[in-house]
Scaffold this motif. Sequence first.
Motif, PDB file in Angstrom:
ATOM      1  N   UNK A 156      27.939  46.865  53.054  1.00 60.98           N
ATOM      2  CA  UNK A 156      27.695  47.637  54.275  1.00 60.98           C
ATOM      3  C   UNK A 156      27.722  46.771  55.529  1.00 60.98           C
ATOM      4  N   UNK A 157      27.434  45.481  55.387  1.00 59.72           N
ATOM      5  CA  UNK A 157      27.222  44.642  56.565  1.00 59.72           C
ATOM      6  C   UNK A 157      28.286  43.579  56.826  1.00 59.72           C
ATOM      7  N   UNK A 158      28.997  43.145  55.830  1.00 56.88           N
ATOM      8  CA  UNK A 158      29.852  41.967  55.989  1.00 56.88           C
ATOM      9  C   UNK A 158      31.266  42.309  56.445  1.00 56.88           C
ATOM     10  N   UNK A 159      32.003  41.262  56.807  1.00 57.58           N
ATOM     11  CA  UNK A 159      33.390  41.411  57.268  1.00 57.58           C
ATOM     12  C   UNK A 159      34.316  41.688  56.087  1.00 57.58           C
ATOM     13  N   UNK A 160      35.510  42.126  56.400  1.00 55.57           N
ATOM     14  CA  UNK A 160      36.510  42.402  55.361  1.00 55.57           C
ATOM     15  C   UNK A 160      36.760  41.157  54.518  1.00 55.57           C
ATOM     16  N   UNK A 161      36.891  40.004  55.153  1.00 53.11           N
ATOM     17  CA  UNK A 161      37.175  38.760  54.428  1.00 53.11           C
ATOM     18  C   UNK A 161      36.032  38.399  53.489  1.00 53.11           C
ATOM     19  N   UNK A 162      34.781  38.563  53.964  1.00 45.91           N
ATOM     20  CA  UNK A 162      33.633  38.260  53.114  1.00 45.91           C
ATOM     21  C   UNK A 162      33.560  39.230  51.937  1.00 45.91           C
ATOM     22  N   UNK A 163      33.874  40.478  52.182  1.00 48.33           N
ATOM     23  CA  UNK A 163      33.856  41.480  51.102  1.00 48.33           C
ATOM     24  C   UNK A 163      34.953  41.199  50.087  1.00 48.33           C
ATOM     25  N   UNK A 164      36.145  40.844  50.561  1.00 42.80           N
ATOM     26  CA  UNK A 164      37.229  40.508  49.616  1.00 42.80           C
ATOM     27  C   UNK A 164      36.846  39.328  48.749  1.00 42.80           C
ATOM     28  N   UNK A 165      36.215  38.311  49.326  1.00 42.73           N
ATOM     29  CA  UNK A 165      35.749  37.150  48.536  1.00 42.73           C
ATOM     30  C   UNK A 165      34.679  37.589  47.546  1.00 42.73           C
ATOM     31  N   UNK A 166      33.775  38.435  47.987  1.00 43.87           N
ATOM     32  CA  UNK A 166      32.727  38.968  47.109  1.00 43.87           C
ATOM     33  C   UNK A 166      33.336  39.748  45.935  1.00 43.87           C
ATOM     34  N   UNK A 167      34.290  40.602  46.229  1.00 38.69           N
ATOM     35  CA  UNK A 167      34.938  41.380  45.172  1.00 38.69           C
ATOM     36  C   UNK A 167      35.558  40.480  44.123  1.00 38.69           C
ATOM     37  N   UNK A 168      36.215  39.436  44.581  1.00 33.79           N
ATOM     38  CA  UNK A 168      36.857  38.511  43.656  1.00 33.79           C
ATOM     39  C   UNK A 168      35.824  37.711  42.855  1.00 33.79           C
ATOM     40  N   UNK A 169      34.822  37.185  43.535  1.00 31.75           N
ATOM     41  CA  UNK A 169      33.860  36.285  42.886  1.00 31.75           C
ATOM     42  C   UNK A 169      32.781  36.999  42.086  1.00 31.75           C
ATOM     43  N   UNK A 170      32.302  38.150  42.586  1.00 33.64           N
ATOM     44  CA  UNK A 170      31.204  38.834  41.927  1.00 33.64           C
ATOM     45  C   UNK A 170      31.658  39.989  41.035  1.00 33.64           C
ATOM     46  N   UNK A 171      32.744  40.640  41.410  1.00 35.81           N
ATOM     47  CA  UNK A 171      33.162  41.850  40.699  1.00 35.81           C
ATOM     48  C   UNK A 171      34.506  41.672  40.001  1.00 35.81           C
ATOM     49  N   UNK A 172      35.250  40.668  40.364  1.00 38.41           N
ATOM     50  CA  UNK A 172      36.601  40.499  39.847  1.00 38.41           C
ATOM     51  C   UNK A 172      36.666  39.760  38.612  1.00 38.41           C
TER      52      UNK A 172
END
Length: 145
Positions: A129-145
């Motif tokens: 809800x709070x972070x930038x697109x780039x931070x979310x993409x990194x999160x998706x890859x590292x935490x969910x990917x």
Amino acid sequence: MTKFPLSLTLVSTEAGETKVDVLRKIAGVSQTIGLTESKTLLFEALQAREASGNTMIAEDFALPHIESTVLKKSGIFLVRGEEVLWQGTLQAKTIFAILMKTNETTAVKQAVIRLMKCFAYEENLQFIAEKSKEEIEAFLLNQCG
């Protein structure tokens, strides 16, 4: 893997928009970026899916998701901005939509399953809800990917 297997598209909401407006916007952008050939058919499919059950998963957070033959490619959308009247009197400020084509690859289906599991944790919803697109993409890859 250096990138989450589904592309993330950001969409903004404006004051006074409703769930129907947001679904129409997602369908229109989906056609523009090549996920579907028909924004009308995708919008109808999204509405039908929404009619089958509430997709609010937390206060202010909705997770509409669909698997459909209307889609040529799969994708994910992050919709943020003004609060949107989502379900009854419930309002969503963050909407994370998952659009998956029918007969998607096993690798993408597994990534979507991992992504859905990430939504079980309040801290992950807050991050998205709070972070930038780039931070979310990194999160998706590292935490969910």
